[in-house]
Design a protein around this motif. Structure first.
Motif, short mmCIF file in Angstrom:
data_model
loop_
_atom_site.label_atom_id
_atom_site.label_comp_id
_atom_site.label_asym_id
_atom_site.label_seq_id
_atom_site.Cartn_x
_atom_site.Cartn_y
_atom_site.Cartn_z
N LYS A 265 0.83 -1.22 0.00
CA LYS A 265 0.00 0.00 0.00
C LYS A 265 0.86 1.26 0.00
O LYS A 265 0.58 2.22 -0.71
N THR A 266 1.89 1.24 0.82
CA THR A 266 2.79 2.39 0.89
C THR A 266 3.47 2.60 -0.46
O THR A 266 3.58 3.73 -0.95
N ALA A 269 1.10 4.14 -2.88
CA ALA A 269 0.86 5.56 -2.59
C ALA A 269 2.01 6.40 -3.14
O ALA A 269 1.80 7.49 -3.68
N LYS A 272 1.69 6.67 -6.85
CA LYS A 272 0.61 7.60 -7.20
C LYS A 272 1.11 9.04 -7.32
O LYS A 272 0.61 9.82 -8.12
N CYS A 334 1.11 -0.31 -9.75
CA CYS A 334 0.67 -0.65 -8.39
C CYS A 334 0.33 -2.14 -8.29
O CYS A 334 0.74 -2.82 -7.34
#
Ligand code: TRP
Length: 364
Positions: A265-266, A269, A272, A334
Protein backbone atom coordinates in the motif's frame (compact mmCIF):
# COMPACT_ATOMS: atom_id res chain seq x y z
CA UNK A 1 33.91 16.69 -13.65
CA UNK A 2 32.11 13.40 -13.14
CA UNK A 3 35.05 11.89 -11.29
CA UNK A 4 34.43 14.13 -8.31
CA UNK A 5 30.88 12.85 -8.06
CA UNK A 6 31.89 9.29 -7.46
CA UNK A 7 32.07 8.73 -3.75
CA UNK A 8 31.25 5.17 -2.77
CA UNK A 9 30.15 6.31 0.66
CA UNK A 10 28.37 9.44 -0.44
CA UNK A 11 25.32 10.29 -2.46
CA UNK A 12 26.72 12.11 -5.46
CA UNK A 13 24.59 12.35 -8.56
CA UNK A 14 25.55 11.37 -12.06
CA UNK A 15 23.89 12.98 -14.98
CA UNK A 16 25.18 11.37 -18.03
CA UNK A 17 26.00 7.70 -18.28
CA UNK A 18 27.69 8.07 -21.63
CA UNK A 19 30.01 10.64 -20.17
CA UNK A 20 30.83 8.22 -17.36
CA UNK A 21 31.75 5.54 -19.87
CA UNK A 22 34.10 7.95 -21.59
CA UNK A 23 35.60 9.58 -18.51
CA UNK A 24 36.36 6.27 -16.80
CA UNK A 25 37.38 4.40 -19.92
CA UNK A 26 34.70 1.78 -19.43
CA UNK A 27 33.43 -0.52 -22.15
CA UNK A 28 29.89 0.11 -23.31
CA UNK A 29 27.86 -2.99 -22.52
CA UNK A 30 26.78 -5.08 -25.49
CA UNK A 31 24.14 -7.67 -24.54
CA UNK A 32 24.94 -9.70 -27.65
CA UNK A 33 28.17 -10.83 -26.01
CA UNK A 34 26.30 -12.81 -23.38
CA UNK A 35 23.97 -15.78 -23.73
CA UNK A 36 20.35 -15.16 -22.73
CA UNK A 37 20.90 -11.65 -21.41
CA UNK A 38 18.69 -10.79 -18.43
CA UNK A 39 16.09 -8.03 -18.29
CA UNK A 40 18.60 -5.41 -17.13
CA UNK A 41 21.09 -6.32 -19.84
CA UNK A 42 18.49 -6.40 -22.61
CA UNK A 43 17.08 -3.00 -21.71
CA UNK A 44 20.25 -0.97 -21.36
CA UNK A 45 20.00 -0.72 -17.58
CA UNK A 46 23.30 -2.54 -17.47
CA UNK A 47 25.27 0.00 -19.46
CA UNK A 48 28.98 -0.64 -19.07
CA UNK A 49 31.69 -2.94 -17.86
CA UNK A 50 35.38 -3.71 -17.76
CA UNK A 51 37.06 -6.70 -19.39
CA UNK A 52 33.75 -8.24 -20.33
CA UNK A 53 35.14 -10.50 -23.05
CA UNK A 54 37.10 -12.51 -20.50
CA UNK A 55 33.92 -13.44 -18.66
CA UNK A 56 31.88 -13.95 -21.83
CA UNK A 57 34.61 -16.35 -23.03
CA UNK A 58 34.57 -18.21 -19.73
CA UNK A 59 30.83 -18.69 -20.02
CA UNK A 60 30.99 -19.82 -23.62
CA UNK A 61 34.03 -22.03 -23.09
CA UNK A 62 32.62 -23.44 -19.83
CA UNK A 63 35.74 -22.37 -18.02
CA UNK A 64 35.84 -21.67 -14.31
CA UNK A 65 34.96 -18.13 -13.28
CA UNK A 66 33.35 -16.40 -10.34
CA UNK A 67 30.87 -13.69 -9.52
CA UNK A 68 31.29 -11.79 -6.27
CA UNK A 69 29.48 -9.12 -4.36
CA UNK A 70 29.54 -7.70 -0.85
CA UNK A 71 26.73 -6.72 1.51
CA UNK A 72 26.88 -4.03 4.14
CA UNK A 73 24.67 -5.39 6.91
CA UNK A 74 23.77 -1.99 8.25
CA UNK A 75 20.28 -1.02 7.09
CA UNK A 76 17.22 -3.19 7.64
CA UNK A 77 16.10 -2.54 4.09
CA UNK A 78 17.70 -2.82 0.71
CA UNK A 79 17.05 -0.76 -2.37
CA UNK A 80 16.54 -1.33 -6.06
CA UNK A 81 20.25 -0.92 -6.74
CA UNK A 82 20.99 -3.93 -4.55
CA UNK A 83 18.23 -5.84 -6.31
CA UNK A 84 20.01 -5.20 -9.61
CA UNK A 85 23.33 -6.43 -8.22
CA UNK A 86 21.64 -9.62 -7.03
CA UNK A 87 19.88 -10.15 -10.35
CA UNK A 88 23.16 -9.85 -12.17
CA UNK A 89 24.83 -12.18 -9.67
CA UNK A 90 22.00 -14.66 -10.27
CA UNK A 91 22.52 -14.34 -14.02
CA UNK A 92 26.18 -15.29 -13.77
CA UNK A 93 25.40 -18.00 -11.22
CA UNK A 94 22.97 -19.52 -13.70
CA UNK A 95 25.69 -19.42 -16.32
CA UNK A 96 28.20 -21.33 -14.28
CA UNK A 97 29.88 -18.79 -12.00
CA UNK A 98 31.18 -19.82 -8.65
CA UNK A 99 29.12 -17.39 -6.57
CA UNK A 100 30.51 -15.67 -3.50
CA UNK A 101 28.89 -13.12 -1.21
CA UNK A 102 31.07 -11.22 1.26
CA UNK A 103 29.30 -9.89 4.30
CA UNK A 104 31.05 -6.60 4.90
CA UNK A 105 30.83 -6.61 8.67
CA UNK A 106 34.26 -4.98 9.06
CA UNK A 107 33.25 -2.20 6.70
CA UNK A 108 29.94 -1.55 8.41
CA UNK A 109 31.73 -1.41 11.74
CA UNK A 110 34.34 0.97 10.35
CA UNK A 111 32.16 3.36 8.39
CA UNK A 112 28.70 2.95 9.93
CA UNK A 113 29.52 2.09 13.53
CA UNK A 114 27.60 -1.20 13.53
CA UNK A 115 29.17 -3.71 15.93
CA UNK A 116 30.31 -7.04 14.49
CA UNK A 117 27.75 -8.90 16.59
CA UNK A 118 24.94 -6.66 15.40
CA UNK A 119 26.12 -6.93 11.79
CA UNK A 120 26.10 -10.70 12.04
CA UNK A 121 22.61 -10.74 13.42
CA UNK A 122 21.28 -8.41 10.72
CA UNK A 123 22.97 -10.34 7.94
CA UNK A 124 21.50 -13.66 9.09
CA UNK A 125 18.06 -12.27 9.73
CA UNK A 126 17.70 -9.94 6.83
CA UNK A 127 20.39 -9.45 4.16
CA UNK A 128 21.18 -13.08 3.42
CA UNK A 129 17.49 -14.11 3.30
CA UNK A 130 16.75 -11.12 1.06
CA UNK A 131 19.56 -12.05 -1.33
CA UNK A 132 18.18 -15.56 -1.59
CA UNK A 133 14.63 -14.28 -2.04
CA UNK A 134 15.82 -12.07 -4.90
CA UNK A 135 17.31 -14.94 -6.82
CA UNK A 136 20.55 -16.38 -5.48
CA UNK A 137 20.54 -20.16 -5.22
CA UNK A 138 21.32 -20.86 -1.54
CA UNK A 139 22.83 -24.23 -2.34
CA UNK A 140 25.29 -22.80 -4.81
CA UNK A 141 26.29 -19.59 -3.04
CA UNK A 142 29.23 -19.22 -0.70
CA UNK A 143 28.86 -16.67 2.10
CA UNK A 144 31.51 -15.35 4.44
CA UNK A 145 32.00 -12.62 7.02
CA UNK A 146 34.94 -10.30 6.34
CA UNK A 147 35.91 -10.48 10.01
CA UNK A 148 36.34 -14.26 9.78
CA UNK A 149 38.16 -14.54 6.51
CA UNK A 150 41.92 -14.48 6.96
CA UNK A 151 42.64 -14.75 3.29
CA UNK A 152 40.78 -11.48 2.73
CA UNK A 153 42.87 -9.75 5.39
CA UNK A 154 46.05 -11.15 3.92
CA UNK A 155 45.29 -9.76 0.47
CA UNK A 156 44.22 -6.46 2.02
CA UNK A 157 47.67 -6.15 3.62
CA UNK A 158 49.32 -7.04 0.36
CA UNK A 159 47.29 -4.34 -1.37
CA UNK A 160 48.32 -1.89 1.35
CA UNK A 161 51.91 -2.30 0.18
CA UNK A 162 51.06 -1.60 -3.43
CA UNK A 163 48.81 1.41 -3.17
CA UNK A 164 50.04 4.83 -2.15
CA UNK A 165 48.34 7.40 0.02
CA UNK A 166 48.21 9.80 -2.90
CA UNK A 167 46.32 7.26 -4.94
CA UNK A 168 43.79 6.87 -2.18
CA UNK A 169 43.47 10.58 -2.00
CA UNK A 170 42.88 10.97 -5.71
CA UNK A 171 40.45 8.05 -5.74
CA UNK A 172 38.38 8.96 -2.71
CA UNK A 173 38.91 12.64 -2.05
CA UNK A 174 39.85 12.78 1.60
CA UNK A 175 40.39 9.25 2.81
CA UNK A 176 39.88 8.61 6.49
CA UNK A 177 41.66 5.60 7.96
CA UNK A 178 38.35 3.73 8.30
CA UNK A 179 37.75 4.17 4.60
CA UNK A 180 41.23 3.10 3.68
CA UNK A 181 40.82 -0.06 5.75
CA UNK A 182 37.43 -0.73 4.16
CA UNK A 183 38.70 -0.17 0.64
CA UNK A 184 41.68 -2.48 1.17
CA UNK A 185 39.39 -5.10 2.66
CA UNK A 186 37.13 -4.80 -0.34
CA UNK A 187 40.09 -5.52 -2.61
CA UNK A 188 40.61 -8.61 -0.47
CA UNK A 189 36.98 -9.57 -1.07
CA UNK A 190 37.12 -8.99 -4.78
CA UNK A 191 40.13 -11.26 -5.21
CA UNK A 192 39.30 -13.81 -2.51
CA UNK A 193 37.77 -16.41 -4.87
CA UNK A 194 41.17 -16.69 -6.55
CA UNK A 195 43.03 -17.66 -3.43
CA UNK A 196 43.40 -21.28 -4.50
CA UNK A 197 43.30 -20.89 -8.21
CA UNK A 198 43.44 -17.96 -10.64
CA UNK A 199 40.34 -17.45 -12.66
CA UNK A 200 38.28 -14.78 -14.33
CA UNK A 201 35.76 -13.09 -12.11
CA UNK A 202 33.05 -10.49 -12.35
CA UNK A 203 31.81 -7.97 -9.82
CA UNK A 204 28.41 -6.47 -10.63
CA UNK A 205 28.12 -3.03 -9.04
CA UNK A 206 26.46 0.33 -9.17
CA UNK A 207 28.72 2.98 -10.64
CA UNK A 208 29.37 4.38 -7.15
CA UNK A 209 31.57 1.34 -6.46
CA UNK A 210 33.79 2.01 -9.47
CA UNK A 211 36.67 3.44 -7.39
CA UNK A 212 36.96 0.11 -5.59
CA UNK A 213 37.02 -1.77 -8.87
CA UNK A 214 39.68 0.53 -10.26
CA UNK A 215 41.86 0.10 -7.21
CA UNK A 216 41.47 -3.69 -7.28
CA UNK A 217 42.44 -3.75 -10.91
CA UNK A 218 45.46 -1.50 -10.31
CA UNK A 219 46.56 -3.87 -7.59
CA UNK A 220 46.24 -6.88 -9.88
CA UNK A 221 48.28 -5.09 -12.54
CA UNK A 222 51.03 -4.42 -10.01
CA UNK A 223 51.20 -8.05 -8.93
CA UNK A 224 51.22 -9.39 -12.45
CA UNK A 225 54.76 -10.74 -12.18
CA UNK A 226 53.63 -13.11 -9.43
CA UNK A 227 50.91 -14.59 -11.66
CA UNK A 228 48.67 -14.79 -8.65
CA UNK A 229 45.55 -13.12 -9.97
CA UNK A 230 43.67 -12.97 -13.21
CA UNK A 231 42.44 -9.45 -13.88
CA UNK A 232 38.95 -8.96 -12.55
CA UNK A 233 35.98 -7.78 -14.63
CA UNK A 234 33.00 -5.66 -13.67
CA UNK A 235 29.59 -4.63 -14.94
CA UNK A 236 27.69 -1.48 -14.03
CA UNK A 237 24.01 -0.75 -13.89
CA UNK A 238 22.25 2.60 -13.93
CA UNK A 239 20.50 3.90 -10.87
CA UNK A 240 16.80 3.45 -10.38
CA UNK A 241 15.62 7.06 -10.50
CA UNK A 242 13.79 8.70 -7.67
CA UNK A 243 10.02 8.78 -8.27
CA UNK A 244 10.16 12.58 -8.37
CA UNK A 245 12.59 12.48 -11.27
CA UNK A 246 15.86 12.70 -9.34
CA UNK A 247 18.69 10.57 -10.62
CA UNK A 248 18.69 8.02 -7.80
CA UNK A 249 16.19 6.84 -5.22
CA UNK A 250 17.39 7.97 -1.86
CA UNK A 251 16.18 7.55 1.69
CA UNK A 252 16.59 11.27 2.19
CA UNK A 253 13.43 11.63 0.09
CA UNK A 254 11.30 8.84 1.52
CA UNK A 255 8.17 9.82 -0.40
CA UNK A 256 9.99 9.17 -3.68
CA UNK A 257 11.95 6.12 -2.62
CA UNK A 258 10.54 2.62 -2.51
CA UNK A 259 12.41 0.32 -0.18
CA UNK A 260 12.63 -3.44 -0.24
CA UNK A 261 10.63 -4.88 1.24
CA UNK A 262 7.89 -2.38 1.74
CA UNK A 263 4.22 -2.65 2.43
CA UNK A 264 2.46 -2.74 -0.98
CA UNK A 265 0.00 0.00 0.00
CA UNK A 266 2.79 2.39 0.89
CA UNK A 267 4.61 1.61 -2.35
CA UNK A 268 1.41 2.25 -4.36
CA UNK A 269 0.86 5.56 -2.59
CA UNK A 270 4.39 6.63 -3.57
CA UNK A 271 3.80 5.55 -7.16
CA UNK A 272 0.61 7.60 -7.20
CA UNK A 273 2.63 10.75 -6.56
CA UNK A 274 5.39 9.93 -9.03
CA UNK A 275 6.49 12.22 -11.84
CA UNK A 276 5.04 11.01 -15.12
CA UNK A 277 5.22 11.96 -18.74
CA UNK A 278 1.47 12.44 -18.94
CA UNK A 279 0.17 15.69 -20.47
CA UNK A 280 -1.64 18.44 -18.64
CA UNK A 281 -5.09 17.66 -19.96
CA UNK A 282 -6.67 14.45 -21.15
CA UNK A 283 -7.41 15.98 -24.53
CA UNK A 284 -3.77 16.89 -24.98
CA UNK A 285 -2.63 13.47 -23.74
CA UNK A 286 -4.82 11.65 -26.26
CA UNK A 287 -3.55 13.92 -29.02
CA UNK A 288 0.17 14.01 -28.24
CA UNK A 289 0.78 10.90 -26.15
CA UNK A 290 3.03 10.57 -23.11
CA UNK A 291 6.63 11.73 -22.87
CA UNK A 292 8.04 8.38 -21.86
CA UNK A 293 11.59 9.62 -21.29
CA UNK A 294 10.37 11.72 -18.38
CA UNK A 295 8.19 9.04 -16.86
CA UNK A 296 9.42 7.54 -13.62
CA UNK A 297 6.64 4.97 -13.45
CA UNK A 298 7.47 3.61 -16.86
CA UNK A 299 11.13 3.48 -15.83
CA UNK A 300 10.18 1.43 -12.78
CA UNK A 301 8.18 -0.97 -14.94
CA UNK A 302 11.04 -1.21 -17.39
CA UNK A 303 13.78 -1.76 -14.83
CA UNK A 304 11.96 -3.93 -12.33
CA UNK A 305 8.33 -4.82 -12.74
CA UNK A 306 7.71 -6.16 -16.25
CA UNK A 307 9.70 -9.24 -17.16
CA UNK A 308 8.26 -9.88 -20.60
CA UNK A 309 9.65 -7.67 -23.38
CA UNK A 310 6.50 -7.87 -25.45
CA UNK A 311 4.32 -6.81 -22.58
CA UNK A 312 6.58 -3.83 -21.96
CA UNK A 313 6.54 -2.92 -25.63
CA UNK A 314 2.75 -2.96 -25.62
CA UNK A 315 2.55 -0.69 -22.61
CA UNK A 316 5.09 1.60 -24.26
CA UNK A 317 3.07 1.89 -27.45
CA UNK A 318 -0.27 2.41 -25.74
CA UNK A 319 1.12 5.06 -23.44
CA UNK A 320 3.17 6.84 -26.04
CA UNK A 321 0.21 6.79 -28.39
CA UNK A 322 -1.94 8.51 -25.78
CA UNK A 323 -4.38 5.62 -25.53
CA UNK A 324 -3.18 4.81 -22.01
CA UNK A 325 -3.24 7.57 -19.36
CA UNK A 326 -0.67 8.03 -16.64
CA UNK A 327 -3.36 7.09 -14.12
CA UNK A 328 -3.76 3.76 -15.89
CA UNK A 329 0.00 3.30 -16.05
CA UNK A 330 0.22 3.90 -12.30
CA UNK A 331 -2.52 1.34 -11.76
CA UNK A 332 -0.50 -1.26 -13.66
CA UNK A 333 2.61 -0.40 -11.65
CA UNK A 334 0.67 -0.65 -8.39
CA UNK A 335 -0.69 -4.08 -9.27
CA UNK A 336 2.74 -5.32 -10.27
CA UNK A 337 4.48 -3.95 -7.23
CA UNK A 338 1.88 -5.50 -4.96
CA UNK A 339 2.57 -8.93 -6.41
CA UNK A 340 6.29 -8.28 -6.21
CA UNK A 341 6.32 -7.07 -2.60
CA UNK A 342 4.12 -9.90 -1.38
CA UNK A 343 6.32 -12.43 -3.11
CA UNK A 344 9.44 -10.80 -1.75
CA UNK A 345 8.21 -10.85 1.84
CA UNK A 346 7.25 -14.50 1.51
CA UNK A 347 10.59 -15.30 -0.08
CA UNK A 348 12.46 -13.59 2.75
CA UNK A 349 10.45 -15.49 5.37
CA UNK A 350 11.14 -18.80 3.66
CA UNK A 351 14.83 -18.06 3.23
CA UNK A 352 15.08 -17.02 6.88
CA UNK A 353 14.03 -20.51 7.95
CA UNK A 354 16.61 -21.90 5.57
CA UNK A 355 19.33 -19.75 7.14
CA UNK A 356 18.21 -20.84 10.62
CA UNK A 357 18.34 -24.49 9.63
CA UNK A 358 21.97 -23.81 8.63
CA UNK A 359 21.57 -25.15 5.14
CA UNK A 360 23.96 -22.56 3.79
CA UNK A 361 27.57 -22.64 2.76
CA UNK A 362 29.56 -20.45 5.10
CA UNK A 363 33.29 -20.25 4.81
CA UNK A 364 35.68 -18.86 7.32
N1 TRP B 1 31.47 -1.44 -0.14
C1 TRP B 1 30.28 -2.17 -0.51
C2 TRP B 1 29.05 -1.33 -0.09
O1 TRP B 1 29.12 -0.23 0.19
C3 TRP B 1 30.21 -3.52 0.14
C4 TRP B 1 31.28 -4.46 -0.32
C5 TRP B 1 32.25 -5.01 0.44
C6 TRP B 1 31.48 -4.97 -1.65
N2 TRP B 1 33.02 -5.87 -0.28
C7 TRP B 1 32.59 -5.86 -1.56
C8 TRP B 1 30.85 -4.76 -2.86
C9 TRP B 1 33.07 -6.52 -2.69
C10 TRP B 1 31.32 -5.41 -4.00
C11 TRP B 1 32.42 -6.29 -3.90
O2 TRP B 1 27.96 -1.78 -0.06
Amino acid sequence: MAEKLIDPWGSGLLEDYEKIVKDFGLEAFNPKMFPEPNRLMRRGVVFAGRDLARVADAIKGRKKFYALTGIMPSAEKIHFGTKMVIENMAYFQKHGAKTVVAIADLESAAVRGVSLAEARKRALEFQIPAYIALGLDPKKTLFYFQSENREVTRVAFEAAQKITFNEFRSTYGSPEPSRIMSALTQIGDILYPQHEERMAGIVPVGIDQEPHIRLSRDFVTRTQSTLKFTQVSSIYHKYTPSLDGGLKMSKSKPESCIELPEDAKTACAKIKHALTGGRDTLEEHRRLGAVIEKDMVFELLKQHLVEDDRELQEIYEEYKGGRMTSGELKQIACEKITVFMNGLQEGIDDARSLVKSKELNFIS
